[in-house]
Design a protein around this motif. Structure first.
Motif, PDB file in Angstrom:
ATOM      1  N   GLY A  26       0.789  -1.216   0.000  1.00 20.19           N
ATOM      2  CA  GLY A  26       0.000   0.000   0.000  1.00 20.19           C
ATOM      3  C   GLY A  26       0.820   1.263   0.000  1.00 20.19           C
ATOM      4  N   CYS A 120     -11.460   6.073  -4.605  1.00 20.13           N
ATOM      5  CA  CYS A 120     -10.065   5.672  -4.404  1.00 20.13           C
ATOM      6  C   CYS A 120      -9.520   6.236  -3.093  1.00 20.13           C
ATOM      7  N   LEU A 123     -10.865   4.149  -0.290  1.00 15.11           N
ATOM      8  CA  LEU A 123     -10.139   2.885  -0.203  1.00 15.11           C
ATOM      9  C   LEU A 123      -8.794   3.067   0.480  1.00 15.11           C
ATOM     10  N   ALA A 124      -8.070   4.098   0.075  1.00 16.03           N
ATOM     11  CA  ALA A 124      -6.735   4.339   0.628  1.00 16.03           C
ATOM     12  C   ALA A 124      -6.794   4.653   2.112  1.00 16.03           C
ATOM     13  N   TRP A 127      -7.573   1.585   4.090  1.00 10.28           N
ATOM     14  CA  TRP A 127      -6.481   0.610   4.051  1.00 10.28           C
ATOM     15  C   TRP A 127      -5.335   1.053   4.946  1.00 10.28           C
ATOM     16  N   ALA A 301      -5.139   0.252  -4.964  1.00  9.47           N
ATOM     17  CA  ALA A 301      -5.946  -0.692  -4.194  1.00  9.47           C
ATOM     18  C   ALA A 301      -7.049  -1.328  -5.026  1.00  9.47           C
ATOM     19  N   ARG A 305      -6.276  -4.856  -3.664  1.00  5.87           N
ATOM     20  CA  ARG A 305      -7.113  -5.237  -2.533  1.00  5.87           C
ATOM     21  C   ARG A 305      -8.296  -6.063  -2.993  1.00  5.87           C
TER      22      ARG A 305
END
Length: 305
Positions: A26, A120, A123-124, A127, A301, A305
């Motif tokens: 990541g 996005c 998601l980041a 994560w 991701a 992911r």
């Protein structure tokens, strides 16, 4: 020696397009970020060429042990997942650009996944960022535009078309200091260019977000009102989403969110004042913890992911 799985990440926004390699941990691979300008006045073919060039430059950075497993694209919206196309509001010349086939030209033979840039970022942050471990989260960017993404019950929500979470196009009615109510989208009230334009309309002589930041720090009353107007709109929108989804956290990224040292405090105050119920007022509002790389990490991701 085992190959290192790598994603090519592309982030397309209103002023620039970035591409980089993102590892399975990541993190953006150092030295692989490439950038080119976009802009409202950029021609369609120029933006397409910039996307290809930065993507190709990042692919050229792959090491001997690296295995490219896919391409993740985050774009300003709206997006069209079925058609692999985009129509960014702040890039009208490229409406309908089929960005997925364009990326396939640069990285043939691997899957390409497209999402809203706000998705996005969500998601980041979920994560590796400020929303890690949250059940329900909003992640948003306040910059040239205003975008956002949603995590609900621990999973990214994209919706039928891929545009769920597009908080910048919520409509608000806000009373400006000393003036009549203003009716408009969150983006029109809170983005950097919108704040600058509003301040100029009130007689302020500056022209950029950086100048507005300096004027705010110096106590210029119009600059102060412009920043508070932006933060107030963001806070009100967060209160609405927190009421609807019972958010644990709202994460704010983007250059204009740093226009003032107390911008997040202003947002927190506005959110608390706008919320009707205590559960919505309890939402935690934090800055991004990803050093500006959130959009690229999130695009990666989509593949990793």
């Amino acid at each position: 020696m085992q190959a290192r799985e790598i994603a090519l990440a592309i982030d397309l926004g209103g002023t620039k397009v970035d591409a980089a390699l993102v590892g399975a941990d990541g993190r953006v691979v150092p030295g692989t970020v490439h950038r080119a300008p976009t802009g409202r006045d950029a021609a369609r073919e120029d933006v397409a060429r910039s996307i290809r060039e930065v993507a190709a430059a990042a692919v050229a950075d792959l090491g001997a042990r690296d295995r490219l497993i896919g391409v993740g694209i985050g774009s300003a919206g709206p997006v069209d997942l079925d058609g692999g196309a985009i129509a960014p509001l702040n890039l009208p010349a490229i409406a309908g650009l089929r960005i997925v086939p364009l990326a396939q030209q640069v990285a043939p033979g691997v899957p390409v996944r497209l999402a809203l840039d706000g998705a996005c970022i969500a998601l980041a942050e979920h994560w590796r960022g400020a929303a890690a471990g949250a059940r329900n989260a909003l992640a948003m960017v306040v910059s040239t535009g205003v975008g956002g993404g949603l995590i609900v019950d621990g999973a990214l929500v994209t919706g039928r078309s891929g545009n769920a979470g597009h908080i910048g196009q919520l409509r608000l009615r806000q009373r400006a200091p000393g003036g009549p109510p203003t009716d408009g989208t969150l983006e029109a009230l809170a983005s950097g260019p919108s704040a600058v334009a509003w301040a100029r309309g009130q007689g302020w002589a500056g022209a950029t977000g950086e100048e507005l930041s300096g004027a705010y720090a110096a106590g210029d009353p119009v600059a102060v009102a412009a920043v508070r107007r932006s933060a107030g709109a963001v806070g009100e929108a967060i209160a609405d989403v927190a009421t609807l989804l019972d958010l644990d956290v709202a994460v704010i990224a983007g250059g204009f969110a740093r226009v003032a040292e107390d911008y997040l405090d202003l947002v927190r105050t506005a959110a608390a004042e706008a919320a009707v119920f205590d559960y919505a007022r309890a939402v935690r509002i934090d800055a991004s913890g990803l050093d500006g790389h959130g959009p690229l990490i999130g695009a990666g991701a989509l593949v990793l992911r």
